[in-house]
Every structure is written in structure tokens, then in C-alpha cells.
Design a protein around this motif. Structure first.
Motif, short mmCIF file in Angstrom:
data_model
loop_
_atom_site.label_atom_id
_atom_site.label_comp_id
_atom_site.label_asym_id
_atom_site.label_seq_id
_atom_site.Cartn_x
_atom_site.Cartn_y
_atom_site.Cartn_z
N PHE A 14 0.18 -4.08 13.96
CA PHE A 14 -0.95 -3.17 14.12
C PHE A 14 -1.03 -2.62 15.54
CE2 PHE A 14 -5.33 -2.18 15.18
CZ PHE A 14 -5.63 -1.27 14.19
N SER A 18 -1.20 1.26 16.61
CA SER A 18 -2.33 1.74 17.38
C SER A 18 -1.85 2.51 18.62
CB SER A 18 -3.21 0.57 17.79
OG SER A 18 -4.32 1.02 18.53
N SER A 61 -9.03 8.53 11.60
CA SER A 61 -8.13 7.65 10.86
C SER A 61 -7.87 6.35 11.62
CB SER A 61 -6.81 8.36 10.55
OG SER A 61 -6.10 8.65 11.73
N SER A 63 -9.99 4.90 13.63
CA SER A 63 -11.23 4.11 13.51
C SER A 63 -11.31 3.41 12.16
CB SER A 63 -12.45 5.02 13.68
OG SER A 63 -12.44 5.61 14.94
N ILE A 64 -10.99 4.10 11.10
CA ILE A 64 -10.99 3.49 9.76
C ILE A 64 -9.92 2.41 9.68
CG2 ILE A 64 -10.54 3.95 7.32
CD1 ILE A 64 -11.81 6.73 7.82
N HIS A 65 -8.76 2.68 10.24
CA HIS A 65 -7.67 1.71 10.24
C HIS A 65 -8.06 0.45 11.03
CE1 HIS A 65 -3.58 0.54 9.56
NE2 HIS A 65 -3.28 0.50 10.84
N SER A 66 -8.76 0.63 12.13
CA SER A 66 -9.22 -0.52 12.94
C SER A 66 -10.24 -1.34 12.18
CB SER A 66 -9.82 -0.04 14.25
OG SER A 66 -8.86 0.56 15.05
N LEU A 67 -11.13 -0.67 11.45
CA LEU A 67 -12.12 -1.40 10.65
C LEU A 67 -11.43 -2.24 9.58
CD1 LEU A 67 -14.90 1.27 10.18
CD2 LEU A 67 -15.02 -0.80 11.57
N GLY A 68 -10.40 -1.70 8.96
CA GLY A 68 -9.65 -2.46 7.97
C GLY A 68 -8.90 -3.63 8.58
N ASN A 69 -8.43 -3.46 9.81
CA ASN A 69 -7.70 -4.54 10.47
C ASN A 69 -8.63 -5.64 10.93
OD1 ASN A 69 -5.08 -5.48 11.57
ND2 ASN A 69 -6.20 -5.37 13.49
N ALA A 71 -10.80 -7.15 9.32
CA ALA A 71 -10.95 -8.15 8.26
C ALA A 71 -9.78 -9.13 8.21
CB ALA A 71 -11.11 -7.46 6.91
N THR A 72 -8.71 -8.85 8.93
CA THR A 72 -7.54 -9.73 8.93
C THR A 72 -7.65 -10.74 10.06
OG1 THR A 72 -6.24 -8.30 10.39
CG2 THR A 72 -6.14 -7.82 8.03
#
Length: 87
Positions: A14, A18, A61, A63-69, A71-72
Motif C-alpha cells: 500500500f 500511495s 480515490s 482518500s477512499i483507498h486509504s479508508l479501505g486500508n 480496516a487492515t
């Protein structure tokens, strides 16, 4: 044994994705500033708007990708920490 090319294996991280996204945002913003200041007429205005929209789309995109990451269990701390870790 990992499957994929060397580039695809590096982009699986990630932090690397980024950095790539942020570097594209910098290029888009610099293009917008350049087009706004140095390209004459309507072409300059349209080019500046296109570069700004491209940069804004990448920002959303990312920001959305960071929000999804988030949760990991990844230890990503932000792009500035990624740059400092690689220098």
C-alpha cells in the motif's frame, strides 16, 4: 513462490501505491499551475481545469483507498512517513 512481475509485487504494498498516487497528484497540480500561468487563451484555461480535475480525482480515490486500508492490519502511517522510511 510469489506470482507476478517485480513491479506488480512492489505495487502490492500500500505504501508504494500511495507514493505513486501522490507523485501523480504532484505532476497534475504542477501541470495545472503551468497551464494556468504560461499557456495562452482558452486552451490554457481548459488545460488548467483538466489538470485540476485530474488531481482532484486522484485525491478522492486516494482518500477512499486509504479508508479501505485503515480496516487492515497494515502499519501504513501516511505518505510522509513512507518517504522518510525510504530515504
Amino acid at each position: 513462490m510469489a506470482v507476478g512481475t517485480s513491479l506488480s509485487l512492489r505495487l502490492a504494498d500500500f505504501g508504494t501505491r500511495s507514493l505513486v498516487t501522490h507523485s501523480l497528484m504532484v505532476v497534475g497540480f504542477v501541470g495545472a499551475v503551468y497551464a494556468g500561468l504560461f499557456v495562452e487563451g482558452q486552451i490554457g484555461t481548459v488545460s488548467m481545469a483538466a489538470f485540476i480535475n485530474f488531481t482532484a480525482g486522484l485525491w478522492i480515490s486516494q482518500s477512499i483507498h486509504s479508508l479501505g486500508n485503515a480496516a487492515t492490519d497494515d502499519e501504513y502511517q501516511g505518505v510522509l512517513k513512507e518517504i522518510l522510511n525510504r530515504v
